[in-house]
Design a protein around this motif. Structure first.
Motif, PDB file in Angstrom:
ATOM      1  N   ILE A 147       0.852  -1.188   0.000  1.00  0.00           N
ATOM      2  CA  ILE A 147       0.000   0.000   0.000  1.00  0.00           C
ATOM      3  C   ILE A 147       0.887   1.238   0.000  1.00  0.00           C
ATOM      4  CG2 ILE A 147      -2.013   1.069   1.065  1.00  0.00           C
ATOM      5  CD1 ILE A 147      -2.304  -2.019   0.727  1.00  0.00           C
ATOM      6  N   ILE A 148       0.643   2.100  -0.968  1.00  0.00           N
ATOM      7  CA  ILE A 148       1.399   3.343  -1.073  1.00  0.00           C
ATOM      8  C   ILE A 148       0.595   4.450  -0.395  1.00  0.00           C
ATOM      9  CG2 ILE A 148       2.424   5.001  -2.701  1.00  0.00           C
ATOM     10  CD1 ILE A 148       3.578   2.223  -3.001  1.00  0.00           C
ATOM     11  N   GLU A 149       1.130   5.007   0.696  1.00  0.00           N
ATOM     12  CA  GLU A 149       0.431   6.103   1.370  1.00  0.00           C
ATOM     13  C   GLU A 149       0.971   7.443   0.895  1.00  0.00           C
ATOM     14  OE1 GLU A 149       0.212   6.011   5.616  1.00  0.00           O
ATOM     15  OE2 GLU A 149      -0.620   3.987   5.678  1.00  0.00           O
ATOM     16  N   ILE A 150       0.070   8.273   0.391  1.00  0.00           N
ATOM     17  CA  ILE A 150       0.470   9.623   0.027  1.00  0.00           C
ATOM     18  C   ILE A 150      -0.478  10.619   0.687  1.00  0.00           C
ATOM     19  CG2 ILE A 150       1.449   8.916  -2.192  1.00  0.00           C
ATOM     20  CD1 ILE A 150      -1.072  10.024  -3.523  1.00  0.00           C
ATOM     21  N   THR A 151      -0.037  11.849   0.803  1.00  0.00           N
ATOM     22  CA  THR A 151      -0.893  12.863   1.428  1.00  0.00           C
ATOM     23  C   THR A 151      -1.757  13.527   0.363  1.00  0.00           C
ATOM     24  OG1 THR A 151       0.761  14.565   1.105  1.00  0.00           O
ATOM     25  CG2 THR A 151       0.824  13.357   3.195  1.00  0.00           C
ATOM     26  N   GLU A 152      -2.789  14.209   0.849  1.00  0.00           N
ATOM     27  CA  GLU A 152      -3.643  14.971  -0.067  1.00  0.00           C
ATOM     28  C   GLU A 152      -2.843  16.003  -0.836  1.00  0.00           C
ATOM     29  OE1 GLU A 152      -7.602  16.535   1.489  1.00  0.00           O
ATOM     30  OE2 GLU A 152      -6.593  15.680   3.218  1.00  0.00           O
ATOM     31  N   ALA A 153      -1.863  16.599  -0.167  1.00  0.00           N
ATOM     32  CA  ALA A 153      -1.047  17.630  -0.815  1.00  0.00           C
ATOM     33  C   ALA A 153      -0.374  17.055  -2.054  1.00  0.00           C
ATOM     34  CB  ALA A 153      -0.009  18.164   0.158  1.00  0.00           C
ATOM     35  N   ILE A 154       0.110  15.828  -1.951  1.00  0.00           N
ATOM     36  CA  ILE A 154       0.727  15.194  -3.120  1.00  0.00           C
ATOM     37  C   ILE A 154      -0.323  14.968  -4.197  1.00  0.00           C
ATOM     38  CG2 ILE A 154       1.844  13.100  -3.991  1.00  0.00           C
ATOM     39  CD1 ILE A 154       3.154  12.742  -1.302  1.00  0.00           C
ATOM     40  N   ALA A 155      -1.445  14.426  -3.748  1.00  0.00           N
ATOM     41  CA  ALA A 155      -2.497  14.097  -4.711  1.00  0.00           C
ATOM     42  C   ALA A 155      -2.963  15.323  -5.479  1.00  0.00           C
ATOM     43  CB  ALA A 155      -3.677  13.438  -3.988  1.00  0.00           C
ATOM     44  N   MET A 156      -2.865  16.497  -4.830  1.00  0.00           N
ATOM     45  CA  MET A 156      -3.398  17.705  -5.442  1.00  0.00           C
ATOM     46  C   MET A 156      -2.364  18.527  -6.203  1.00  0.00           C
ATOM     47  SD  MET A 156      -6.505  17.402  -4.713  1.00  0.00           S
ATOM     48  CE  MET A 156      -7.012  18.968  -5.439  1.00  0.00           C
ATOM     49  N   SER A 157      -1.113  18.082  -6.215  1.00  0.00           N
ATOM     50  CA  SER A 157      -0.106  18.899  -6.908  1.00  0.00           C
ATOM     51  C   SER A 157       0.294  18.247  -8.227  1.00  0.00           C
ATOM     52  CB  SER A 157       1.121  19.083  -6.017  1.00  0.00           C
ATOM     53  OG  SER A 157       1.788  17.863  -5.848  1.00  0.00           O
ATOM     54  N   GLN A 158       0.742  19.030  -9.142  1.00  0.00           N
ATOM     55  CA  GLN A 158       1.150  18.565 -10.484  1.00  0.00           C
ATOM     56  C   GLN A 158       0.175  17.507 -10.990  1.00  0.00           C
ATOM     57  OE1 GLN A 158       5.322  17.759 -11.106  1.00  0.00           O
ATOM     58  NE2 GLN A 158       5.871  18.645  -9.131  1.00  0.00           N
ATOM     59  N   ILE A 159      -1.068  17.941 -11.085  1.00  0.00           N
ATOM     60  CA  ILE A 159      -2.169  16.989 -11.228  1.00  0.00           C
ATOM     61  C   ILE A 159      -2.011  15.975 -12.354  1.00  0.00           C
ATOM     62  CG2 ILE A 159      -4.624  16.850 -11.793  1.00  0.00           C
ATOM     63  CD1 ILE A 159      -5.057  19.197  -9.901  1.00  0.00           C
ATOM     64  N   GLU A 160      -1.636  16.464 -13.521  1.00  0.00           N
ATOM     65  CA  GLU A 160      -1.554  15.534 -14.652  1.00  0.00           C
ATOM     66  C   GLU A 160      -0.529  14.434 -14.405  1.00  0.00           C
ATOM     67  OE1 GLU A 160      -1.179  16.881 -18.989  1.00  0.00           O
ATOM     68  OE2 GLU A 160      -2.599  18.288 -18.082  1.00  0.00           O
ATOM     69  N   LYS A 161       0.633  14.876 -13.953  1.00  0.00           N
ATOM     70  CA  LYS A 161       1.708  13.921 -13.704  1.00  0.00           C
ATOM     71  C   LYS A 161       1.333  12.964 -12.569  1.00  0.00           C
ATOM     72  CE  LYS A 161       6.595  13.593 -12.684  1.00  0.00           C
ATOM     73  NZ  LYS A 161       7.806  14.269 -12.219  1.00  0.00           N
ATOM     74  N   THR A 162       0.693  13.522 -11.543  1.00  0.00           N
ATOM     75  CA  THR A 162       0.299  12.711 -10.400  1.00  0.00           C
ATOM     76  C   THR A 162      -0.678  11.613 -10.795  1.00  0.00           C
ATOM     77  OG1 THR A 162       0.647  14.535  -8.871  1.00  0.00           O
ATOM     78  CG2 THR A 162      -0.859  12.808  -8.159  1.00  0.00           C
ATOM     79  N   VAL A 163      -1.669  11.988 -11.592  1.00  0.00           N
ATOM     80  CA  VAL A 163      -2.663  11.005 -12.030  1.00  0.00           C
ATOM     81  C   VAL A 163      -1.986   9.926 -12.864  1.00  0.00           C
ATOM     82  CG1 VAL A 163      -4.731  10.653 -13.440  1.00  0.00           C
ATOM     83  CG2 VAL A 163      -4.582  12.620 -11.913  1.00  0.00           C
TER      84      VAL A 163
END
Ligand code: C2E
Ligand code: MG
Ligand code: MG
Ligand code: MG
Length: 279
Positions: A147-163
């Motif tokens: 399980i990869i835990e990430i924060t909301e801040a990560i999820a919400m930044s550099q959206i295209e790349k993150t997705v």
């Protein structure tokens, strides 16, 4: 070095920016040594399925056995590691070690899920997906148990790349969890479009359970998770009353001092719920 009383914080000079930056510089040098000398250690905090009454997983939490300062928690070094990019080699070690350990447990018959925390820089680095693919292959650990835990801040930044990164991770078969859900400033509608598998209720919310506002917040998170079919894990559960409230509200995956602090890998094998406060 001087350890500041109580809080276990330390700095070289008590006052002024100079002291702070000297401290950071020394810390950075120490971190370099720590990587070379293998001074990091993963501790594991049991995660309990309170309906089935067993430990189903662990969260890997890093500690640093500093030669002079003793055992340090992330609070003392993770930001500096992040600022200096040293989180990249440290994070690589974490991923490989967690997969190796997970596989070892599975081989011994202990079928645990293993959660790891991924820092913003590590998540945005171009190597993360390859690293995880490599660590899974090298260890033979079942991807669906990572399980990869990430924060909301990560999820919400550099959206295209993150997705894109998230989908590539999902393709490996690993799962993604949003840590400390509700403490960031994320857009709910956007979150629903991410390929995530789980949410973690933060300690702050668990600790304030009992007040009307806070119960409402936790209730909202639980409803959201149920509606979106996300697994829900509450962290920072210390008291029986918190456990009971969470169970009543429909959250049965629990992590916290009530069951166990983060422990050594050897102790994970010995962990038992027998004498634990399950209803
Ligand atoms: P987190 O991922 O939200 O981890 C939960 C933190 O709460 C851990 O602190 C854990 O020891 C603590 N905790 C768990 N249950 C209880 C409880 O019942 N009461 C109290 N008071 N605390 C509880 P820790 O290990 O100091 O880690 C702090 C943060 O540092 C983590 O928050 C995570 O954001 C970061 N971190 C830890 N390990 C790693 C790692 O390997 N890599 C990265 N990038 N970050 C890490
Ligand atoms: Mg976490
Ligand atoms: Mg958390
Ligand atoms: Mg946290």
């Amino acid at each position: 070095y001087s350890k500041k009383n109580g809080k276990n914080q330390y700095n070289f000079y008590q006052n002024g920016m100079e002291g702070v930056s000297e401290n950071h510089l020394r810390m950075e040098q120490d971190l370099h040594h720590a990587i070379v000398n293998n001074e990091f250690k993963l501790y594991y905090q049991p995660q309990v399925d309170t309906l089935k009454g067993h430990m189903y997983g662990v969260e890997a939490l890093i500690r640093w056995q500093h030669p002079k300062l003793g055992m340090l928690t992330p609070f003392h070094f993770i930001d500096i590691a992040e600022e200096t990019n040293l989180i990249i080699p440290i994070g690589e070690w974490i991923v490989r070690e967690a997969c190796r350990q997970g596989k070892e447990w599975h081989d011994s018959g202990l079928m645990l899920q293993v959660s790891i925390n991924i820092s913003p820089k590590q998540f945005q680095s171009n190597q993360l997906v390859d690293l995880i693919a490599d660590a899974l292959e090298e260890s033979g650990f079942d991807p669906s148990c990572l399980i990869i835990e990430i924060t909301e801040a990560i999820a919400m930044s550099q959206i295209e790349k993150t997705v894109d990164t998230m989908y590539r991770l999902k393709k490996l078969g690993v799962r993604i969890s949003i840590d400390d859900f509700g403490t960031g400033h994320s857009s709910l509608s956007y979150l629903t479009e991410l390929p995530i598998d789980a949410l973690k209720i933060p300690r702050e919310f668990v600790q304030n359970l009992g007040t009307e506002t806070n119960n409402a917040i936790v209730h909202t998170i639980i409803t959201l998770a149920n509606n979106l079919n996300l697994k829900l894990v509450a962290e920072g559960v210390e008291h029986l009353e918190q456990l009971q409230l969470l169970q009543e509200m429909g959250c049965s995956y629990i992590q916290g001092y009530l069951f166990s602090r983060p422990i050594l890998k050897e102790d994970v094998q010995l962990f038992t719920l027998d004498k634990q406060p399950l209803s």
